[in-house]
Design an enzyme around this catalytic site. Structure first.
Site, PDB file in Angstrom:
ATOM      1  N   GLN A 165      18.020  -3.171  -0.930  1.00 20.94           N
ATOM      2  CA  GLN A 165      16.707  -3.610  -1.000  1.00 20.94           C
ATOM      3  C   GLN A 165      16.447  -5.001  -0.194  1.00 20.94           C
ATOM      4  O   GLN A 165      18.052  -5.708  -0.751  1.00 20.94           O
ATOM      5  CB  GLN A 165      15.818  -3.994  -2.219  1.00 20.94           C
ATOM      6  N   GLY A 214       4.328  -3.419  -4.750  1.00 20.13           N
ATOM      7  CA  GLY A 214       5.644  -2.614  -4.555  1.00 20.13           C
ATOM      8  C   GLY A 214       6.685  -3.096  -3.600  1.00 20.13           C
ATOM      9  O   GLY A 214       5.514  -3.583  -2.286  1.00 20.13           O
ATOM     10  N   HIS A 215       7.376  -2.269  -3.002  1.00 19.72           N
ATOM     11  CA  HIS A 215       8.377  -2.638  -1.652  1.00 19.72           C
ATOM     12  C   HIS A 215       8.436  -2.547  -0.779  1.00 19.72           C
ATOM     13  O   HIS A 215       7.119  -0.903  -1.087  1.00 19.72           O
ATOM     14  CB  HIS A 215       9.732  -2.307  -1.850  1.00 19.72           C
ATOM     15  N   ASN A 216       7.666  -2.891   0.721  1.00 19.05           N
ATOM     16  CA  ASN A 216       7.348  -2.470   1.580  1.00 19.05           C
ATOM     17  C   ASN A 216       5.323  -1.971   1.984  1.00 19.05           C
ATOM     18  O   ASN A 216       5.303  -1.415   2.662  1.00 19.05           O
ATOM     19  CB  ASN A 216       7.967  -1.103   2.012  1.00 19.05           C
TER      20      ASN A 216
END
Length: 338
Positions: free
Chosen positions: A196, A237-239
């Site tokens: 990540q 969550g990511h992004n």
């Protein structure tokens, strides 16, 4: 803090019906108030409490003023006016600049002189902390993180490497920002971790509740825009990108690569699937599942409201037959058309 009703009325832009020299010490509920307290009334179900309140003053709408037995602060939006009054009566606790003896600050950290670093906190290499910021006990700020001015991090907040925090951000205990997003790939039945490589950017005037987690991006950054308010135990969550002045209630889950627009309200325990977009000014009521993009502003709901178990069991039995019923109706419509 003790102020007069006249001072409060001026602060919240309300019409005072009472003695402006009366003193207010604190805020309280309608039914549990005493002389010296300020309270508010917005819901008809609490009319009996209003009629019996012992508070020195009540914030309410003009239509409700004749029912109030005490001094009145009449406002167009009583709840908002009460919120402003409560903030006025309860300003943020002040602190003396410095560092607790047990705090650990890397030699390369750039910490403004008027900050405070609490007990057992660790400030990593090349961290930048702006003027007037308070870092509570047990916080971990990893390398190259940036924290803006006049922020407040309560106990045990963790900011991982390269996280950026804007000005006037409030982080409650246990917040974790910048942990790895959930990135894995299947390699012949075994899971392979995907690095990540992005980070997290939190803009100005954001508040994040206790034990909420915001994951770093896989390649690009996770971004929370200005004025966003996030409740306790929320997962981002990511992004994902959360638009300005959106509010997310407790235990909501937002998967990766979601774009949430401005001024949205996400109800508690909602679950938002990944890789979708939610436009501006959307309200999602509590416990809703959101599998697809929402392209028009409005109020959206899903889930089955609670009912008695006997009715629920009957409804579930009928639900299992819903597909068969739909097919029968389709056949009947086809026959009727012929």
């Amino acid at each position: 803090m003790t102020v007069t009703l006249g001072e409060i009325a001026a602060e919240i832009n309300a019409e005072l019906q009472g003695d402006p020299t009366d003193e207010i010490i604190n805020v309280a509920s309608l039914h549990n108030s005493a002389p010296g307290d300020l309270t508010f009334y917005v819901n008809k179900r609490y009319l009996a409490d209003l009629e019996k309140t012992r508070a020195s003053a009540v914030v309410l709408a003009a239509a409700d003023a004749p029912t109030c037995p005490t001094a009145r602060l009449v406002a167009t939006d009583p709840y908002l006016a009460y919120a402003k009054a409560a903030r006025f009566l309860n300003p943020a606790t002040q602190f003396n600049p410095g560092s607790h003896p047990s705090a650990v600050l890397d030699a390369g950290a750039d910490v403004a002189d008027d900050c405070y670093i609490g007990a057992n906190s660790v400030i990593g290499e090349d961290v930048v902390i702006g003027s007037g910021t308070y870092i509570g006990p047990g916080c971990i700020i990893e390398a190259n993180a940036v924290i803006g001015s006049h922020c407040r991090l309560h106990a045990n907040v963790t900011l991982l490497e390269r996280v950026e925090i804007g000005a006037r951000v409030l982080l409650h205990p246990g917040v974790v920002i910048g942990a790895d997003g959930y990135g894995i790939a299947n390699d012949s039945g075994r899971w392979l971790k995907i690095p990540q490589l992005g980070s997290v950017i939190i803009r100005d005037d954001v508040e994040i509740g206790a034990n909420t987690t915001i994951d770093r991006g896989a390649l690009e950054n996770t971004v929370v825009e200005n004025g966003v308010k996030i409740d306790n135990q929320v997962q981002i969550g990511h992004n994902t990108r959360v638009g300005e002045h959106t509010a997310i209630a407790g235990a909501a889950v937002v998967a990766g690569s979601v774009t949430i627009g401005k001024r949205c309200m996400i109800g508690g325990a909602s679950a938002i699937s990944g890789h979708i977009e939610i436009t501006d000014d959307v309200v999602i009521t509590g416990m809703s599942g959101v599998p697809n993009s929402i392209k028009e502003a409005g109020v959206y709901s899903s889930g089955v409201p609670i009912t008695d178990n006997r009715t629920w069991r009957k409804n579930m039995a009928r639900f299992r037959n819903l597909d068969e019923l739909a097919r029968k109706i389709a056949r009947m419509e086809k026959q009727a058309g012929k």
